[in-house]
Design an enzyme around this catalytic site. Sequence first.
Site, PDB file in Angstrom:
ATOM      1  N   ASN A  17       0.854  -1.188   0.000  1.00 49.48           N
ATOM      2  CA  ASN A  17       0.000   0.000   0.000  1.00 49.48           C
ATOM      3  C   ASN A  17       0.891   1.239   0.000  1.00 49.48           C
ATOM      4  OD1 ASN A  17      -1.948   1.958   0.343  1.00 49.48           O
ATOM      5  ND2 ASN A  17      -2.323   1.487   2.509  1.00 49.48           N
ATOM      6  N   TRP A  18       0.947   1.900  -1.147  1.00 52.88           N
ATOM      7  CA  TRP A  18       1.842   3.048  -1.292  1.00 52.88           C
ATOM      8  C   TRP A  18       1.296   4.330  -0.681  1.00 52.88           C
ATOM      9  CZ3 TRP A  18       4.140   2.904  -6.957  1.00 52.88           C
ATOM     10  CH2 TRP A  18       5.032   1.833  -7.041  1.00 52.88           C
ATOM     11  N   HIS A  63      -9.477   1.543   5.625  1.00 54.52           N
ATOM     12  CA  HIS A  63      -8.181   1.791   6.263  1.00 54.52           C
ATOM     13  C   HIS A  63      -8.345   2.850   7.352  1.00 54.52           C
ATOM     14  CE1 HIS A  63      -3.964   2.919   6.812  1.00 54.52           C
ATOM     15  NE2 HIS A  63      -3.645   1.782   6.208  1.00 54.52           N
ATOM     16  N   GLU A  79      -4.749  -4.385  11.053  1.00 48.95           N
ATOM     17  CA  GLU A  79      -3.706  -3.375  11.164  1.00 48.95           C
ATOM     18  C   GLU A  79      -3.895  -2.594  12.454  1.00 48.95           C
ATOM     19  OE1 GLU A  79      -1.605  -1.759   7.338  1.00 48.95           O
ATOM     20  OE2 GLU A  79      -3.571  -0.883   7.530  1.00 48.95           O
ATOM     21  N   GLY A 104       3.103   2.745  10.502  1.00 48.71           N
ATOM     22  CA  GLY A 104       4.072   3.801  10.257  1.00 48.71           C
ATOM     23  C   GLY A 104       4.831   4.266  11.477  1.00 48.71           C
ATOM     24  N   SER A 115       3.960  -1.776  10.008  1.00 51.04           N
ATOM     25  CA  SER A 115       5.428  -1.777  10.054  1.00 51.04           C
ATOM     26  C   SER A 115       6.028  -3.121   9.652  1.00 51.04           C
ATOM     27  CB  SER A 115       5.921  -1.352  11.445  1.00 51.04           C
ATOM     28  OG  SER A 115       5.495  -0.038  11.752  1.00 51.04           O
ATOM     29  N   GLY A 167       3.191  -1.290   4.160  1.00 58.20           N
ATOM     30  CA  GLY A 167       3.168   0.136   3.899  1.00 58.20           C
ATOM     31  C   GLY A 167       4.486   0.645   3.356  1.00 58.20           C
ATOM     32  N   GLY A 168       5.208   1.413   4.182  1.00 62.43           N
ATOM     33  CA  GLY A 168       6.434   2.075   3.750  1.00 62.43           C
ATOM     34  C   GLY A 168       7.470   1.171   3.111  1.00 62.43           C
TER      35      GLY A 168
END
Length: 242
Positions: A8-9, A98, A167, A173, A205, A226-227
């Site tokens: 997920n950008w 989300h 999540e 994050g 994370s 994510g990141g």
Amino acid sequence: MKKIIIGNWKMNKTVSETRDFIQKFDIFYQENVGKIKEDLDFAIAPSFISLSLISKSLTKKLEIAAQNLSQFDSGAFTGEISGKMLQDLGTKYVIIGHSERREIFKEKDEELKNKILQAQKYDLIPVFCVGESLLEFEAGLTKKVIISQINAIKSVLNFQKAIIAYEPIWAIGTGKTATAAIAEKVCGMIKENFGKDTTVIYGGSVNSKNINELVSQKSIDGALVGGASLDPEEFGKILVNS
């Protein structure tokens, strides 16, 4: 059950940056394809303007995921993207519910139900996100919160053709990751309450170093990344280690 990894950008990467990512990811994938399980499914959810670029990847197993969709079918809804539009692009998955959309854009249960209905109408697989805050986690309310969030939409969700993404908000994050034991406990609880065949993945994370321990758990069927999915080599390493 097959494992699935979805990157997920969020609101990151321009079109040119997406092209660059795909080129580098394709090279990494070709060099490491023998290390990746054949039955592993994986997808990337870029911004709407970059969705079509994912299909240009030479890695044909790479599926398209969307970060959102409209609760409406079509019409005078400026700025919205419909399920039909996503289907026409070849999108396979769509993220719904989300925590960032719940908190920042104030999305409520009725809107989420409508989005699920739109996704299912156009054969998109909903990736429905649930999670508790740090205060709720520390108060021992995780089970109550998660069950409540799923109960709010279960009347419209086809669990056999959907993914539940756990999540924990406190792990998104932040660099904090729920231990594999905590993630397994919650994902197992979801399966116990909503069907053992329900696909449940973990997000928060996730990276190439912790992915193996997470997906090795009995009740965790994959990850929403994510990141770490923004770097082509790191995303590739996540696939290798899954």
